[in-house]
Design a protein around this motif. Structure first.
Motif, PDB file in Angstrom:
ATOM      1  N   GLU A 152       0.834  -1.198   0.000  1.00  0.00           N
ATOM      2  CA  GLU A 152       0.000   0.000   0.000  1.00  0.00           C
ATOM      3  C   GLU A 152       0.869   1.249   0.000  1.00  0.00           C
ATOM      4  N   PRO A 153       0.282   2.415  -0.311  1.00  0.00           N
ATOM      5  CA  PRO A 153       1.079   3.642  -0.363  1.00  0.00           C
ATOM      6  C   PRO A 153       1.825   3.945   0.933  1.00  0.00           C
ATOM      7  N   GLU A 154       1.235   3.633   2.072  1.00  0.00           N
ATOM      8  CA  GLU A 154       1.842   3.956   3.354  1.00  0.00           C
ATOM      9  C   GLU A 154       2.365   2.730   4.100  1.00  0.00           C
ATOM     10  N   SER A 155       2.267   1.555   3.499  1.00  0.00           N
ATOM     11  CA  SER A 155       2.686   0.326   4.193  1.00  0.00           C
ATOM     12  C   SER A 155       3.385  -0.609   3.224  1.00  0.00           C
ATOM     13  N   GLY A 156       4.675  -0.851   3.507  1.00  0.00           N
ATOM     14  CA  GLY A 156       5.453  -1.820   2.751  1.00  0.00           C
ATOM     15  C   GLY A 156       5.972  -2.875   3.699  1.00  0.00           C
ATOM     16  N   SER A 157       7.079  -2.555   4.370  1.00  0.00           N
ATOM     17  CA  SER A 157       7.649  -3.501   5.324  1.00  0.00           C
ATOM     18  C   SER A 157       6.729  -3.780   6.500  1.00  0.00           C
ATOM     19  N   ASP A 158       5.865  -2.800   6.858  1.00  0.00           N
ATOM     20  CA  ASP A 158       4.978  -2.984   8.011  1.00  0.00           C
ATOM     21  C   ASP A 158       3.565  -3.376   7.596  1.00  0.00           C
ATOM     22  N   ILE A 159       3.444  -4.044   6.448  1.00  0.00           N
ATOM     23  CA  ILE A 159       2.120  -4.334   5.909  1.00  0.00           C
ATOM     24  C   ILE A 159       1.298  -5.242   6.823  1.00  0.00           C
ATOM     25  N   ALA A 386      18.830  -3.837 -10.534  1.00  0.00           N
ATOM     26  CA  ALA A 386      19.163  -4.536  -9.294  1.00  0.00           C
ATOM     27  C   ALA A 386      18.644  -3.797  -8.067  1.00  0.00           C
ATOM     28  N   GLU A 387      18.576  -2.472  -8.138  1.00  0.00           N
ATOM     29  CA  GLU A 387      18.126  -1.694  -6.984  1.00  0.00           C
ATOM     30  C   GLU A 387      16.677  -1.995  -6.626  1.00  0.00           C
ATOM     31  N   ALA A 388      15.846  -2.230  -7.623  1.00  0.00           N
ATOM     32  CA  ALA A 388      14.445  -2.572  -7.335  1.00  0.00           C
ATOM     33  C   ALA A 388      14.360  -3.948  -6.700  1.00  0.00           C
ATOM     34  N   VAL A 389      15.093  -4.907  -7.245  1.00  0.00           N
ATOM     35  CA  VAL A 389      15.051  -6.273  -6.725  1.00  0.00           C
ATOM     36  C   VAL A 389      15.616  -6.320  -5.307  1.00  0.00           C
ATOM     37  N   TYR A 390      16.590  -5.475  -5.018  1.00  0.00           N
ATOM     38  CA  TYR A 390      17.170  -5.420  -3.676  1.00  0.00           C
ATOM     39  C   TYR A 390      16.107  -5.093  -2.633  1.00  0.00           C
ATOM     40  N   SER A 391      15.093  -4.317  -3.027  1.00  0.00           N
ATOM     41  CA  SER A 391      14.087  -3.851  -2.061  1.00  0.00           C
ATOM     42  C   SER A 391      12.812  -4.679  -2.041  1.00  0.00           C
ATOM     43  N   TYR A 392      12.362  -5.188  -3.186  1.00  0.00           N
ATOM     44  CA  TYR A 392      11.033  -5.821  -3.137  1.00  0.00           C
ATOM     45  C   TYR A 392      11.076  -7.242  -2.576  1.00  0.00           C
ATOM     46  N   GLU A 393       9.891  -7.709  -2.157  1.00  0.00           N
ATOM     47  CA  GLU A 393       9.734  -8.988  -1.448  1.00  0.00           C
ATOM     48  C   GLU A 393      10.550  -9.033  -0.162  1.00  0.00           C
ATOM     49  N   GLY A 394      10.612  -7.908   0.523  1.00  0.00           N
ATOM     50  CA  GLY A 394      11.323  -7.842   1.796  1.00  0.00           C
ATOM     51  C   GLY A 394      12.668  -7.166   1.636  1.00  0.00           C
ATOM     52  N   HIS A 396      16.460  -5.771   2.756  1.00  0.00           N
ATOM     53  CA  HIS A 396      17.577  -6.459   3.410  1.00  0.00           C
ATOM     54  C   HIS A 396      17.363  -6.513   4.921  1.00  0.00           C
ATOM     55  N   GLU A 397      16.958  -5.384   5.491  1.00  0.00           N
ATOM     56  CA  GLU A 397      16.808  -5.310   6.941  1.00  0.00           C
ATOM     57  C   GLU A 397      15.683  -6.205   7.458  1.00  0.00           C
ATOM     58  N   ILE A 398      14.557  -6.205   6.760  1.00  0.00           N
ATOM     59  CA  ILE A 398      13.432  -7.038   7.197  1.00  0.00           C
ATOM     60  C   ILE A 398      13.806  -8.510   7.137  1.00  0.00           C
ATOM     61  N   ASN A 399      14.439  -8.925   6.053  1.00  0.00           N
ATOM     62  CA  ASN A 399      14.835 -10.329   5.942  1.00  0.00           C
ATOM     63  C   ASN A 399      15.892 -10.692   6.982  1.00  0.00           C
ATOM     64  N   ALA A 400      16.804  -9.767   7.271  1.00  0.00           N
ATOM     65  CA  ALA A 400      17.812 -10.026   8.300  1.00  0.00           C
ATOM     66  C   ALA A 400      17.159 -10.226   9.666  1.00  0.00           C
TER      67      ALA A 400
END
Length: 415
Positions: A152-159, A386-394, A396-400
């Protein structure tokens, strides 16, 4: 004991012509069957002859080459008939299919996995058996095209806690739930492929119990508005949309009946995150191969660039990254093939392959020099995407933190 090996003792796998002879240094390809390699070979021919000549132009224009969509579908890649006589296509084939797409272009890989990975997983995990019998064949042959609409516009990692799109149930006049209707309000963002989908798999919070539910929403339903996200500097060919849902009505039959909380959504993410690790690995392979081609052809100081020590050191590091990543995703695939799906496994794979991807594409850009910022060598496209793939589907920090939680038994997520 003699260490000499006779010609007769050399395994067949050594003598066969390999698809990935450059970037697959430890020959993970040997795990594929001959039939799987034939299908992947047809995919490569299509990518090399029909897709690759278009990529730089369409990437610069920020448009998807729609003329590739139907031929790509007609390759019958999701469940190839020649591979599935006795059951579904093997996971190792599905992984290398993503790898092959990504080593050509990240947008093509993302476009295909939006259907074959994200949307298919939503149906496989979220739909009831009856719904799967109706929808899954259409998903496989692309007669029902869909996208996964969670962010969502205001929720990515905290979805998980921040999801704000709502679903309100209106009871029908009958005695059962079949005549009930759901009313959806909210917005979704970064939804790739939405403009050409038939349906949007929308996740919304039930106003009655606060739990997350999922719905197949017709893209052209009243109250659905799509807006193309412009100004991107990565995955420029992939068309991402901002979706507004204003009083959108969805029948109960279009609700995914096995999605009744975010726990069910997490099960989907657990299965899908490994696809992104394969994409990150494929991007590395494509960037490495493009850099290697360049340094063997480019002359400086009267010698090929590839003859210089510092260039060779960077090439070796790139190959090490690709080999490490490929080994990781192949092993993860083996685990998942045994039914072992753990959050920390897919999170570790996505985290590590994406981290190595960032270094690999940067090294590729370095060895290509000034030409590495143009689209002529392919390196710039891999470097930016690569920059987009680095961020989507979680990120680095969330996956860590997912991995860290598994290691320590303590959650470090913000509360």
């Amino acid at each position: 004991m003699s260490v000499e090996t006779s010609a007769e003792a050399v395994p067949d796998s050594v003598e066969r012509e390999r698809l990935y002879s450059v970037c697959d240094y430890y020959d993970a390809e040997s795990l594929l069957t001959d039939g799987e390699r034939r299908v992947l070979g047809r995919l490569r021919e299509f990518l090399d002859t029909q897709a690759r000549p278009l990529l730089a132009d369409y990437w610069e224009r920020g448009e998807f080459p729609d003329q590739l969509a139907r031929p790509l579908i007609e390759l019958d890649l999701m469940e190839p008939a020649e591979l599935t006589a006795d059951g579904p296509a093997r996971g190792i084939y599905q992984g290398f299919r993503i790898f092959e797409l990504a080593r050509t272009d990240a947008s093509l890989a993302t476009y295909f996995t939006a259907q074959a990975g994200l949307f298919r997983t939503a149906i496989r995990v979220g739909a009831s058996e009856e719904q799967q019998r109706e929808w899954m064949p259409k998903v496989i042959d692309f007669s029902l095209k869909g996208v996964f609409s969670l962010t969502e516009p205001e929720s990515g990692s905290d979805i998980a806690g921040g999801l704000s799109t709502t679903a309100r149930r209106e009871r029908g006049s009958g005695s059962g739930p079949e005549g009930d209707t759901w009313v959806l309000d909210g917005a979704k963002r970064w939804i790739g492929g939405a403009a050409t989908a038939d349906v949007l798999a929308v996740f919304a919070r039930d106003t009655a119990d606060g739990q997350v539910k999922a719905f197949l929403v017709d893209r052209e339903a009243e109250g659905v508005t799509l807006e193309k996200i412009r100004g991107k500097t990565a995955l420029r060919m992939m068309q991402n949309a901002h979706i507004t849902l204003d009083g959108v009505r969805v029948p109960e039959a279009r609700r995914l009946h096995n999605v009744n909380s975010f726990r069910d959504v997490a099960a989907m993410l657990r299965a899908m995150r490994s696809d992104v690790a394969w994409i990150a690995t494929g991007i590395q392979a494509g960037a490495f191969e493009a850099a290697l081609r360049y340094v063997t052809e480019r002359q400086q100081f009267g010698r090929p660039l590839g003859s210089f020590q510092l260039v060779q050191e960077k090439l070796a590091r790139m190959l090490g990254n690709v080999t490490s990543s490929l080994s990781l995703v192949v092993r993860l695939n083996d685990q998942q093939g045994k039914g072992i799906y753990r959050d920390q496994d897919s999170a570790l794979a996505k985290m590590q392959t994406s981290l190595l991807m960032r270094e690999t594409v940067a090294l590729a850009r370095e060895v290509v020099g000034g030409n590495g910022i143009t689209l002529d060598t392919d390196v710039a496209r891999f470097h930016a995407d690569a920059e987009a793939v680095y961020s989507y589907e979680g990120t680095h920090e969330i996956n860590a933190l997912i991995v860290g939680r598994a290691l320590t038994g303590e959650s470090a997520f913000a509360r």
